[in-house]
Write a protein that holds these residues in place. Structure first.
Motif, PDB file in Angstrom:
ATOM      1  N   ASP A  16      21.358  40.415  42.530  1.00  0.00           N
ATOM      2  CA  ASP A  16      20.516  41.471  41.706  1.00  0.00           C
ATOM      3  C   ASP A  16      20.293  41.156  40.088  1.00  0.00           C
ATOM      4  O   ASP A  16      19.400  41.997  39.498  1.00  0.00           O
ATOM      5  N   ASP A  17      20.902  40.115  39.574  1.00  0.00           N
ATOM      6  CA  ASP A  17      20.745  39.697  38.289  1.00  0.00           C
ATOM      7  C   ASP A  17      20.920  38.253  38.351  1.00  0.00           C
ATOM      8  O   ASP A  17      21.205  37.380  39.161  1.00  0.00           O
ATOM      9  N   THR A  18      20.700  37.607  37.006  1.00  0.00           N
ATOM     10  CA  THR A  18      20.790  36.255  36.670  1.00  0.00           C
ATOM     11  C   THR A  18      21.903  35.622  37.064  1.00  0.00           C
ATOM     12  O   THR A  18      23.084  35.850  37.026  1.00  0.00           O
ATOM     13  N   VAL A  19      21.535  34.222  37.624  1.00  0.00           N
ATOM     14  CA  VAL A  19      22.632  33.146  37.941  1.00  0.00           C
ATOM     15  C   VAL A  19      22.884  32.368  37.008  1.00  0.00           C
ATOM     16  O   VAL A  19      21.727  32.056  36.560  1.00  0.00           O
ATOM     17  N   LEU A  20      24.097  32.273  36.289  1.00  0.00           N
ATOM     18  CA  LEU A  20      24.055  31.299  35.010  1.00  0.00           C
ATOM     19  C   LEU A  20      25.142  30.121  35.512  1.00  0.00           C
ATOM     20  O   LEU A  20      24.956  29.187  34.525  1.00  0.00           O
ATOM     21  N   ALA A  21      25.458  30.123  36.474  1.00  0.00           N
ATOM     22  CA  ALA A  21      26.654  28.834  36.800  1.00  0.00           C
ATOM     23  C   ALA A  21      26.676  28.516  38.382  1.00  0.00           C
ATOM     24  O   ALA A  21      26.722  29.712  39.273  1.00  0.00           O
ATOM     25  N   LEU A  22      26.988  27.255  38.509  1.00  0.00           N
ATOM     26  CA  LEU A  22      27.198  27.035  40.205  1.00  0.00           C
ATOM     27  C   LEU A  22      28.169  26.059  40.141  1.00  0.00           C
ATOM     28  O   LEU A  22      28.378  25.175  39.258  1.00  0.00           O
ATOM     29  N   ALA A  23      29.189  25.964  41.020  1.00  0.00           N
ATOM     30  CA  ALA A  23      30.030  24.931  41.326  1.00  0.00           C
ATOM     31  C   ALA A  23      30.266  24.651  42.662  1.00  0.00           C
ATOM     32  O   ALA A  23      30.144  25.918  43.674  1.00  0.00           O
ATOM     33  N   VAL A  24      30.885  23.778  43.381  1.00  0.00           N
ATOM     34  CA  VAL A  24      31.590  23.392  44.593  1.00  0.00           C
ATOM     35  C   VAL A  24      33.003  23.512  44.562  1.00  0.00           C
ATOM     36  O   VAL A  24      33.591  22.575  43.693  1.00  0.00           O
ATOM     37  N   TYR A  25      33.895  24.448  44.994  1.00  0.00           N
ATOM     38  CA  TYR A  25      35.203  24.422  44.865  1.00  0.00           C
ATOM     39  C   TYR A  25      35.821  24.732  46.420  1.00  0.00           C
ATOM     40  O   TYR A  25      35.460  25.681  47.244  1.00  0.00           O
ATOM     41  N   ASP A  26      36.822  23.814  46.678  1.00  0.00           N
ATOM     42  CA  ASP A  26      37.325  23.894  47.987  1.00  0.00           C
ATOM     43  C   ASP A  26      36.279  23.918  49.239  1.00  0.00           C
ATOM     44  O   ASP A  26      36.558  24.570  50.226  1.00  0.00           O
ATOM     45  N   GLY A  27      35.444  23.189  48.872  1.00  0.00           N
ATOM     46  CA  GLY A  27      34.256  23.059  49.921  1.00  0.00           C
ATOM     47  C   GLY A  27      33.215  24.194  49.928  1.00  0.00           C
ATOM     48  O   GLY A  27      32.453  24.202  50.799  1.00  0.00           O
ATOM     49  N   SER A  28      33.462  25.107  49.217  1.00  0.00           N
ATOM     50  CA  SER A  28      32.512  26.482  49.283  1.00  0.00           C
ATOM     51  C   SER A  28      31.723  26.175  48.155  1.00  0.00           C
ATOM     52  O   SER A  28      32.042  25.813  46.948  1.00  0.00           O
ATOM     53  N   LEU A  29      30.518  26.853  48.255  1.00  0.00           N
ATOM     54  CA  LEU A  29      29.584  26.908  47.015  1.00  0.00           C
ATOM     55  C   LEU A  29      30.023  28.241  46.285  1.00  0.00           C
ATOM     56  O   LEU A  29      30.188  29.443  46.952  1.00  0.00           O
ATOM     57  N   VAL A  30      30.052  28.357  44.964  1.00  0.00           N
ATOM     58  CA  VAL A  30      30.660  29.234  44.208  1.00  0.00           C
ATOM     59  C   VAL A  30      29.395  29.435  43.064  1.00  0.00           C
ATOM     60  O   VAL A  30      28.961  28.580  42.427  1.00  0.00           O
ATOM     61  N   ALA A  31      28.915  30.750  42.769  1.00  0.00           N
ATOM     62  CA  ALA A  31      27.964  31.366  41.929  1.00  0.00           C
ATOM     63  C   ALA A  31      28.656  32.280  40.840  1.00  0.00           C
ATOM     64  O   ALA A  31      29.414  32.956  41.221  1.00  0.00           O
ATOM     65  N   GLY A  32      28.289  32.263  39.467  1.00  0.00           N
ATOM     66  CA  GLY A  32      28.718  32.889  38.761  1.00  0.00           C
ATOM     67  C   GLY A  32      27.544  33.512  37.745  1.00  0.00           C
ATOM     68  O   GLY A  32      26.474  32.724  37.577  1.00  0.00           O
ATOM     69  N   GLY A  33      27.623  34.626  37.313  1.00  0.00           N
ATOM     70  CA  GLY A  33      26.612  35.164  36.316  1.00  0.00           C
ATOM     71  C   GLY A  33      26.672  36.402  35.835  1.00  0.00           C
ATOM     72  O   GLY A  33      27.705  36.948  35.520  1.00  0.00           O
ATOM     73  N   ARG A  34      25.429  37.192  35.767  1.00  0.00           N
ATOM     74  CA  ARG A  34      25.543  38.566  35.164  1.00  0.00           C
ATOM     75  C   ARG A  34      25.169  39.558  36.403  1.00  0.00           C
ATOM     76  O   ARG A  34      25.280  40.806  35.986  1.00  0.00           O
ATOM     77  N   PHE A  35      25.033  39.066  37.646  1.00  0.00           N
ATOM     78  CA  PHE A  35      24.855  39.820  38.820  1.00  0.00           C
ATOM     79  C   PHE A  35      26.041  40.795  39.189  1.00  0.00           C
ATOM     80  O   PHE A  35      27.237  40.417  38.914  1.00  0.00           O
ATOM     81  N   ARG A  36      26.038  41.939  40.038  1.00  0.00           N
ATOM     82  CA  ARG A  36      27.036  42.759  40.447  1.00  0.00           C
ATOM     83  C   ARG A  36      26.858  42.760  41.972  1.00  0.00           C
ATOM     84  O   ARG A  36      27.872  43.314  42.523  1.00  0.00           O
TER      85      ARG A  36
END
Length: 499
Positions: A231-251
């Motif tokens: 619902d809001d901006t994605v500012l970061a992406l990473a691959v951790y333990d085989g999974s895709l992880v996203a970070g940002g301002r979303f809720r």
């Protein structure tokens, strides 16, 4: 909050000035030579002769009574390019400024920005066309010796009296940037390679013309969405333990509460623990653990300020955390350097009052690196064993600083107004942000540093570069831009060397 506030979390945003324009080199004028009158007796008559008092064989020396050089070419441009050639075109000037037909052209190219000091040592183009009538278009195909190398090109014009114009405007080529399909409809702020595909995150709502809410997948030929997106901006992406992880301002993702950080389970986005109460600007892997940096004050488990670590079960603070430093508080970049976790942003730390905007964690406490910076840090990278920081600061370097042990250096004269992201790509450091060019290389918002000199990465972009990554061995950049040189590349492009 304005409509550009998604850029790198809560950091300021700018519109780059004249980012697509490449400045013309200064002109070189010619002053008339001094002359003396000599009289010679020939039989019964006297003949008046005008003889040069300081004769020279220099090709720059005008001949006869014509001292007006041709006008400078001001519209040199690249029509087409490949990895091994460029086609350049320009409007023919006149013999005397803009009137009459000039005699010849001289076109040279170099990996460095061209000026009068290095013109003679630059590579010449041997087969040049004869100048057309003033106002007509001339062109030439230039073969390049090495595939994938980018050069600066400029041209000057001579007349029959050996008057030479000043250098033309400069262009950079070949343009090896290619779009990824139809691109995206708004800013790209995060990139990562995952399961053979490229994942992009940002503020966009369509990818390749189809709906994709702030996150999308490129499989090498087409864009597709990843679940309900956010619902809001994605500012970061990473691959951790085989999974895709996203970070940002979303809720939320669809109807699922994910609160700042989420994991892709193959079909939908799910919470990572109880999430993070605030904005996640960056994700980084350090010693096998996932570390989040941003602007947040609490998370599950132990309290944290702006930096927290996921241990596989819960989010935990790292040390006493980071303290706000206005006007743009928070952590914007994380990097591992010499075994240390390094954070950059707008902050101080309670354990070291001199750790301004840049600090390292040794497993026990945060401490300063050098003398920090006098403005926020937005990008970090390890390059040739040293730590490089980029951001919006003036000291210890103009928007760029290099830390080698206890020594601190600027980088290539720096850039202005700012650097948003750094990416170490083998033997070069790729620099993206909002800047008009570098000391040695033209090309707005995007350049590369080889440790000694700046090298161009194509003709530059029409707006800011926010993120870089490698996908299938090629450099990919994302940001606000919609064009690179004369090529449409909506917010994302790849460096296609063909090798």
């Amino acid at each position: 909050m304005d409509d550009r506030s998604h850029v790198r979390g809560d950091r300021p945003s700018r519109t780059p000035g004249a980012s697509g324009a490449l400045g013309a080199a200064g002109s070189a004028g010619f002053a008339p030579r001094s002359r003396t009158l000599r009289f010679f007796a020939l039989g019964l008559g006297l003949v008046l002769a005008s003889v040069c008092s300081s004769c020279s064989d220099d090709e720059d020396t005008p001949l006869g009574d014509d001292f007006t050089p041709p006008s400078e070419v001001s519209d040199l441009s690249i029509l087409r390019s490949s990895t091994t050639s460029v086609t350049l075109a320009w409007t023919a000037p006149g013999d005397d400024e803009d009137s009459g037909r000039a005699r010849s052209y001289e076109l040279r190219f170099s990996r460095e920005r061209l000026d009068e000091s290095n013109w003679a040592s630059a590579e010449p183009t041997p087969a040049m066309p004869t100048p057309s009538q003033p106002g007509e278009t001339d062109s030439v195909v230039v073969g390049l010796g090495s595939s994938g190398t980018v050069y600066h090109f400029a041209i000057r014009t001579s007349d029959e009296s050996a008057n030479r114009s000043g250098l033309s405007n400069q262009v950079v080529g070949p343009n090896l940037w290619e779009p990824l399909g139809e691109g995206l409809d708004s800013w790209v702020l995060a990139l990562v390679e995952f399961e053979g595909d490229l994942i992009a995150g940002g503020a966009f709502t369509t990818a390749g013309g189809s709906p994709a809410s702030r996150v999308a997948r490129w499989d090498g030929g087409a864009w597709s969405s990843l679940g309900d997106g956010f619902d809001d901006t994605v500012l970061a992406l990473a691959v951790y333990d085989g999974s895709l992880v996203a970070g940002g301002r979303f809720r939320f993702s669809g109807g699922v509460a994910v609160s700042g950080v989420a994991r892709w389970n193959g079909s939908s986005w799910v919470p990572l623990g109880n999430g993070i109460d605030g904005t996640v600007n960056t994700l980084h892997l350090h010693d096998g653990a996932l570390v989040a940096g941003g602007r947040f004050a609490t998370e599950e488990g132990a309290g944290a300020r702006h930096v927290a670590q996921w241990d596989g079960t819960t989010w935990r603070g790292i040390g006493l955390g980071i303290e706000d430093r206005p006007p743009y508080p928070g952590v914007y970049a994380l990097e591992t350097w010499n075994g240390l976790l390094v954070a950059g942003g707008g902050f101080g730390v309670s354990t070291d009052p001199f750790a301004t905007n840049l600090a390292a964690w040794d497993g026990e406490e945060w401490f300063r690196i050098g003398s920090g910076t006098d403005g926020p840090v937005y990008g970090l990278a390890t390059f040739q064993g040293d730590l490089v920081a980029g951001g919006d600061f003036e000291t210890p370097g103009l928007s760029l600083a290099r830390f080698a042990g206890t020594e601190t250096f600027g980088v290539g004269g720096g850039v202005t107004p700012g650097v948003w992201r750094l990416y170490s790509a083998g033997d070069v450091l790729v620099v993206g942000g909002e800047f008009a060019g570098t000391r040695d290389a033209l090309g707005a918002n995007l350049s590369s540093w080889d440790g000694a000199r700046w090298r161009p990465l194509g003709p530059g972009t029409d707006a800011s570069v926010q993120v870089m990554a490698t996908y299938r061995g090629e450099l990919v950049v994302g940001g606000e831009f919609t064009r690179i040189g004369n090529r449409s590349c909506p917010r994302i492009a790849r460096w296609a060397t063909g090798e």
